[in-house]
Structures are given as structure tokens and as C-alpha cells.
Motif scaffolding. Structure first.
Motif, PDB file in Angstrom:
ATOM      1  N   ALA A 106       8.091-119.516  73.818  1.00 30.06           N
ATOM      2  CA  ALA A 106       9.535-119.481  74.010  1.00 30.06           C
ATOM      3  C   ALA A 106      10.278-119.674  72.696  1.00 30.06           C
ATOM      4  O   ALA A 106      11.461-119.411  72.613  1.00 30.06           O
ATOM      5  CB  ALA A 106       9.960-120.546  75.016  1.00 30.06           C
ATOM      6  N   LEU A 107       9.574-120.136  71.672  1.00 27.90           N
ATOM      7  CA  LEU A 107      10.240-120.309  70.379  1.00 27.90           C
ATOM      8  C   LEU A 107      10.037-119.054  69.544  1.00 27.90           C
ATOM      9  O   LEU A 107       8.920-118.558  69.432  1.00 27.90           O
ATOM     10  CB  LEU A 107       9.659-121.506  69.635  1.00 27.90           C
ATOM     11  N   PRO A 108      11.110-118.551  68.939  1.00 28.43           N
ATOM     12  CA  PRO A 108      10.964-117.388  68.076  1.00 28.43           C
ATOM     13  C   PRO A 108       9.951-117.668  66.962  1.00 28.43           C
ATOM     14  O   PRO A 108       9.899-118.790  66.446  1.00 28.43           O
ATOM     15  CB  PRO A 108      12.354-117.185  67.492  1.00 28.43           C
ATOM     16  N   VAL A 158      11.427-119.193  63.841  1.00 32.81           N
ATOM     17  CA  VAL A 158      11.887-120.585  63.985  1.00 32.81           C
ATOM     18  C   VAL A 158      10.700-121.536  63.914  1.00 32.81           C
ATOM     19  O   VAL A 158      10.711-122.538  63.198  1.00 32.81           O
ATOM     20  CB  VAL A 158      12.644-120.766  65.320  1.00 32.81           C
ATOM     21  N   VAL A 180       9.990-124.335  61.037  1.00 35.78           N
ATOM     22  CA  VAL A 180       9.839-125.761  61.295  1.00 35.78           C
ATOM     23  C   VAL A 180       8.506-126.249  60.745  1.00 35.78           C
ATOM     24  O   VAL A 180       8.424-127.294  60.097  1.00 35.78           O
ATOM     25  CB  VAL A 180       9.941-126.037  62.810  1.00 35.78           C
ATOM     26  N   ILE A 225       8.231-129.945  69.770  1.00 39.86           N
ATOM     27  CA  ILE A 225       9.181-129.910  68.647  1.00 39.86           C
ATOM     28  C   ILE A 225       9.194-131.251  67.915  1.00 39.86           C
ATOM     29  O   ILE A 225       9.143-131.311  66.684  1.00 39.86           O
ATOM     30  CB  ILE A 225      10.596-129.565  69.155  1.00 39.86           C
ATOM     31  N   VAL A 256      17.843-130.660  62.956  1.00 36.01           N
ATOM     32  CA  VAL A 256      16.798-129.650  63.152  1.00 36.01           C
ATOM     33  C   VAL A 256      16.213-129.781  64.553  1.00 36.01           C
ATOM     34  O   VAL A 256      16.106-128.810  65.307  1.00 36.01           O
ATOM     35  CB  VAL A 256      15.672-129.805  62.113  1.00 36.01           C
ATOM     36  N   VAL A 296      16.573-126.798  67.228  1.00 39.21           N
ATOM     37  CA  VAL A 296      15.407-126.065  67.715  1.00 39.21           C
ATOM     38  C   VAL A 296      15.307-126.218  69.230  1.00 39.21           C
ATOM     39  O   VAL A 296      15.017-125.265  69.957  1.00 39.21           O
ATOM     40  CB  VAL A 296      14.116-126.541  67.021  1.00 39.21           C
ATOM     41  N   ILE A 352      17.758-123.913  70.763  1.00 39.43           N
ATOM     42  CA  ILE A 352      17.241-122.540  70.798  1.00 39.43           C
ATOM     43  C   ILE A 352      16.237-122.382  71.933  1.00 39.43           C
ATOM     44  O   ILE A 352      16.267-121.414  72.690  1.00 39.43           O
ATOM     45  CB  ILE A 352      16.588-122.179  69.442  1.00 39.43           C
ATOM     46  N   ALA A 353      15.361-123.386  72.064  1.00 33.82           N
ATOM     47  CA  ALA A 353      14.360-123.332  73.129  1.00 33.82           C
ATOM     48  C   ALA A 353      15.037-123.268  74.496  1.00 33.82           C
ATOM     49  O   ALA A 353      14.659-122.459  75.356  1.00 33.82           O
ATOM     50  CB  ALA A 353      13.452-124.555  73.054  1.00 33.82           C
TER      51      ALA A 353
END
Lengths: 297, 316
Positions: A139-141, A144, A148, B24, B283, B287, B290-291
Motif C-alpha cells: 500500500a506504500l508507494p 515513499v 523512508v 512505519i 515523516v 507516511v 499517505i498509507a
């Protein structure tokens, strides 16, 4: 008897030699785009391997006199703000692009294959858990996630490879898993199990070789995006650090400041990235059509 | 049936997000060293006491699970903590940037469909002709051009034609100014994203055109146009809608770069800045943001797909 066999052998060898070139020719005719792509990839590999001999200058030698010199007979692609030869930097940059591209595709492929094999062969709770994690990662590009990871690992060649390879893992694991799921029900696996082979041996000797085709297809497809991601990371200042010349960083160094005065700093590294990725993508498409006829189109 | 499907999908979405928050959180702490270390490294002196005080202020001295707990509780109550760097509440930093990125994303999506869908159809209808090959090369080059390069080329073209660099310097006043400003960046992002749509439309069209009912229509003497656009396209477009989720992820990747090049103060640009500064709270929350967007879009696409395609049943 033996003489007949010999003469047959000789005849076969002859046609074999001719047919090798003939087959390459035929392949190029059937997949013209793939042939172009492979040629581009070959050029990039050649530049990377023989960079020291091909590049006209040392990529890190600075020269005040040549600073921002436009493309000319001295420097074919011009010089950058520190007077380094752009062409030489592009040729040496192929090393970084390929090292990161191939390195992360391989690493991601190996990790993904192992996870996929385990999930597909064992199934059960382990599989369920891993599949959910893979869902989440997908689900995360790509960019991105790579950003990270690159940020938290810190800038170095190895870390860049790791940062790009991890986001590639889910796709590989998925494909391998679904292949294994269908393979494990086939008679030859059942036979192997019946003669008492260990799980490990079955997986690596019998199942893994049968998943190679989709793996190669996926790998060539991922190569392009891995190269592109490296360029993007370097462009944003999170990729491979100095002194390695990286295509992405060449663009970020020159970016907005020199757009007006030195367009060649923007044009040539960009062409290099685009061509390499384009070649890898063309090759990937052709490999897919060749190895997996069901997916044509 | 419908409700149980909805609830099931909704719970799954929630679990996915929870898992992602853990991923994350862990990803950002892979390597020892935090903002305080970096601040002290760059300042060039180390006073252990002072370092401890700052770490305490930022909550970095707490055990990692407590840090996670505070973050999640904050997320749910829209309290995202403070930015380490600007010392402003993260919500106030992120909030105003969302509309900018949302407009850019919508415009990019518009462009990607505008380019992708018709070209994909043409490419499929004219399969294996010169036109098809040319279009496939165009779409593949769309996937191969780095978006930052495309953006830089656009900048260069603008400089040589108009003499001005169309980057974001001040907040646009009228809607028209705003549109003009966003047009080029979103076209750059949209062109890249259109390649994905085009490739899928093409293969989906080809798939549909092989089916029996198309042959039936042909044997009944329907014209090529009627077959292509009335019978095939309708069914071919359906699978294309499913990639809106992937497309969203793809667009975000493109926006990160393009916003940076065009200096647009959107969420994506801000993410890059925060990453470069190692501004953890920002961050982390960005993130996660975005998720959430990608997962919610995927959820909605699933529902839309199920609603559009009568063949899909709500049970597994």
C-alpha cells in the motif's frame, strides 16, 4: 553404425552453429522492440564494465578552466560547474545505476523468493501473517518506502541497494507464492514426497526451478524501476553519496540553478537515465512475451 | 450479504492500517541515532545534560512502545505532536498543504485518464500495426522518463520560450492563476501515470475482443466501430478502474519529485524536506497519512468494482 552416428553428429553441429545466429536473428525479428532494449542494456553494461577505458577523462578531476564549458570538441557533452567532464561522469555513473539496479533486483528477488516459497509450501498461519504484511507493504508507494528506508539507513551504496530492494520484495513473494501453490499439487511433487524427500529438497530441487520463468520475467521488469528509483533517491539527496558519480545526483546538482546557463547538464544525464530504464523495460516486455505467452499483449 | 461484506472489508482495512503504523514506526527507527544526535553533530559540541533535556522534551527518552502508544493515541485524536524542526504543531504544518497536493493529484489523475484511456483503446484496436508500436513506445517511455527530468525539461522549455521559470513563489490569487501554475506539473505527473492506464486498457481491450460475444456481434454484421466502442470498451474499462488504487500510489511517487522540482509547498514536497531533516513526527505522520489515503482508495475501488460488476459476489 558408429560412422553413421558420427556423420550425423557433424551435420548437427554444423546446423547448430548456423542456427544459433539464425535463432538470434529470428528472435530479433519477432521481438524488434526487445532487441532494441537488449542492445541499450548491453551498451549500459559495456559502459559500466569498461568505464575506465571508455571514458575520455577521469570523472572526478576538476578543472577551473573547463567549468560550465559547453559541449564541444574537448568535452563532447560539456563540463559541469566544477569543470568535470559530463560524458565521463555519465559513463562512470552507469556503474552506480547498474550496481544498484541489479543489486537491489537480485536482493529483492532472493528475499522475495524465499518468502514466497515458504508461504506457498507451508501455507497456514505463517502464510496468512506474511500475506497481510505484504498487503501492507504494497500500500506504500515504492518511492515513499525507499525514501523512508534510505533516510533511516543513511547514505551509502549498500544501504541504497537495501532501501530499494525491500519495497520490491512483496511483488516477488506474491508471484512465487501463487506459482508454488499450483506446483505443489502436481504429481511430480507428490512423487517426490512419496519417495520420502525432505521438504527442503523438494522446494529447492523441484519447485524452485519451475518458478524460474516468472521470476526472470519479474526481475527484468523490476530492473527498470530499480534504476529509476535509485536516480530519484539520488536526485533528492538520499542516494549513493560522493564521490561516486550518480546520474540522479548529477541532475540535482545542476537542477534549477543551471537550467538557464547550462542546459547540457540537465539534458545528457537525463537521457542516460531514460535510455537505461527504457532499454530495461523494452527487454522486460520482450522477455515476458517470450517466456509467458499467456500474457501477450 | 452486502453488510457483512462491508464490515469484513472495513475491519480488514482497519487492521491493515494498524499493521502499517507498526511497520512505519519500526522503519524509521532502524538505525540508532535521532534528531538530537543530528542536531548535536551539526552543532559540533556535545553537552550530555543538555542533550538529555532535549530528548526528554521530545519524548525520545521513553521506551519505544510508549513512544508508539503516544503516537497512535495522538493520531486518533488528530494530535500529531510537534515538528522537531519548526516547533509548530505537526497538524498546523500539514493541514494547509493538503488542498494543494489534492488539487495537483486530481489534475494529474485527470491528465492520466485523458492520455491513457483513448491511447490504450487505439493501441488495442490497431494491434500490431505501426501505430500500435509507436503508442506502446510512447507509453513505455512514459514509464521510463524520470519525473524529475521531465519536470526539469518543462522548466527549461518555459525558460527558453517565455524567459520565466514557472515555479511556485507566492500563493496564487485567482483560481485561474492557480490552474496555470498547476497545469504543467500535473501534466508531467499525469503523462507518466497515463502509461499505466494505457497499458492496462490495451491488454484489457485485447482480452475482451477475443471473447465469444464479440465474435457474435461480428457475425451479426455489426460495424467495427460499434463492436469496438459499444461492446468491447464497456467491458474493458471495468478492470481499469481497479488500478485507481495503484495509480494513487504511483501518483504520490510522481508528486514527491514534481512538487520538489516546481517548489510547490504541498504535502509531498514537505515529506522530502522532513525526511532530509530527520523530522520523525512529521515523516511518521505523513507516511501514515499517505498509507491511509492509498488504503482508503483501495477500499473504495473494491466497493465500486463490486457495485459496477454484477458478476462479483459479496462473499468470498
Amino acid at each position: 553404425m558408429s560412422s553413421i552416428e558420427n556423420s550425423e553428429e557433424v551435420g548437427r553441429n554444423k546446423t547448430k552453429n548456423r542456427s544459433k545466429w539464425y535463432r538470434i536473428k529470428r528472435l530479433c525479428q519477432t521481438y524488434p522492440l526487445g532487441a532494441i532494449g537488449s542492445f541499450i542494456v548491453f551498451l549500459v553494461v559495456f559502459a559500466a564494465v569498461f568505464a575506465d577505458f571508455v571514458a575520455p577523462y577521469d570523472p572526478t578531476t576538476t578543472s577551473a578552466k573547463m567549468s560550465l564549458s559547453p559541449p564541444g570538441s574537448d568535452m563532447l557533452f560539456g563540463g559541469d560547474m566544477m569543470g568535470r567532464d559530463v560524458l565521463s561522469r555519465i559513463i562512470h555513473g552507469a556503474r552506480i545505476s547498474l550496481a544498484v539496479g541489479i543489486g537491489s533486483t537480485l536482493l529483492g528477488g532472493v528475499i522475495g523468493t524465499i518468502i514466497g516459497l515458504m508461504c506457498g509450501y507451508w501455507m497456514g498461519l505463517f502464510d496468512l501473517l506474511i500475506q497481510r504484511i505484504i498487503d501492507m507493504m504494497q500500500a506504500l508507494p515504492l518511492l515513499v518506502m525507499a525514501l523512508v528506508m534510505a533516510a533511516s539507513l543513511g547514505p551509502s551504496l549498500e544501504n541504497t541497494i537495501i532501501a530499494i530492494s525491500i519495497p520490491l520484495v512483496p511483488q516477488v513473494a506474491r508471484v512465487i507464492r501463487s506459482n508454488v501453490l499450483s506446483l505443489r499439487e502436481l504429481p511430480f511433487v507428490e512423487a517426490a514426497r512419496a519417495v520420502g524427500m525432505s521438504d527442503l529438497r523438494i522446494v529447492f530441487r523441484h519447485i524452485l526451478p519451475n518458478t524460474l520463468a516468472p521470476l526472470i520475467v519479474l526481475g527484468t521488469a523490476q530492473l527498470g524501476s530499480a534504476i529509476l528509483t535509485e536516480a530519484s533517491l539520488s536526485f533528492l539527496g538520499l542516494g549513493v553519496p560522493e564521490p561516486y558519480p550518480s546520474w540522479g545526483r548529477m541532475l540535482s546538482e545542476s537542477a534549477a540553478e543551471y537550467v538557464r546557463v547550462a542546459p547540457w547538464l540537465v539534458i545528457f544525464p537525463g537521457i542516460a537515465i531514460s535510455a537505461a530504464v527504457f532499454g530495461a523495460n523494452l527487454m522486460g516486455d520482450a522477455v515476458r512475451d517470450f517466456l509467458d505467452p499467456r500474457n501477450q499483449g | 450479504m452486502l453488510y457483512s461484506y462491508l464490515i469484513q472489508r472495513f475491519l480488514l482495512m482497519f487492521l491493515t492500517l494498524l499493521g502499517m503504523s507498526i511497520i512505519i514506526f519500526v522503519l524509521l527507527r532502524l538505525v540508532p541515532g535521532n534528531i538530537v544526535d543530528i542536531m548535536f553533530d551539526s552543532a559540533g559540541f556535545v553537552d550530555p545534560d543538555e542533550k538529555k533535556t532535549i530528548e526528554k522534551e521530545l519524548g525520545l527518552d521513553l521506551p519505544i512502545y510508549e513512544q508508539y502508544y503516544h503516537w497512535i493515541v495522538g493520531l486518533i485524536s488528530f494530535d500529531l505532536g510537534f515538528s522537531y524542526v519548526s516547533e509548530m504543531p505537526a497538524v498546523d504544518e500539514i493541514g494547509p498543504r493538503i488542498p494543494i497536493t489534492a488539487k495537483l493529484a486530481a489534475l494529474s489523475l485527470f491528465f492520466s485518464i485523458l492520455f491513457g484511456l483513448p491511447l490504450g483503446v487505439i493501441s488495442a484496436v490497431k494491434q500490431n500495426t505501426a501505430l500500435d508500436y509507436a503508442l506502446r513506445v510512447v507509453s513505455l517511455s512514459g514509464l521510463s522518463l524520470p519525473s524529475f527530468w521531465l519536470a526539469l525539461l518543462i522548466l527549461m522549455a518555459c525558460v527558453s520560450y517565455t524567459g520565466a521559470i514557472p515555479i511556485y513563489t507566492e500563493t496564487p490569487e485567482t483560481l485561474w492563476d492557480e490552474l496555470l501554475l498547476y497545469l504543467l506539473p500535473s501534466a508531467a505527473v499525469g503523462f507518466r501515470a497515463s502509461a499505466l492506464i494505457m497499458r492496462l486498457t490495451r491488454s484489457s481491450m485485447l482480452e475482451v475482443m477475443r471473447q465469444d460475444y464479440i465474435r457474435t456481434a461480428m457475425s451479426k454484421g455489426a460495424s467495427d466501430n460499434a463492436i469496438n466502442y459499444k461492446h468491447a470498451l464497456r467491458n474493458a474499462v471495468l478492470p481499469v478502474t481497479t488500478i485507481v488504487g495503484i495509480e494513487a500510489a504511483f501518483l504520490i511517487g510522481g508528486l514527491i519529485i514534481t512538487e520538489t522540482v516546481f517548489n510547490i509547498p504541498g504535502v509531498a514536497h514537505f515529506l522530502v524536506e522532513a525526511i532530509l531533516m530527520r523530522d520523525y513526527p512529521i515523516v511518521q505522520s505523513l507516511v501514515m497519512f499517505i498509507a491511509i489515503i492509498v488504503v482508503v482508495i483501495n477500499f473504495l475501488t473494491d466497493l465500486a468494482y463490486a457495485a459496477l460488476d454484477p458478476r462479483i459476489k459479496y462473499s468470498d
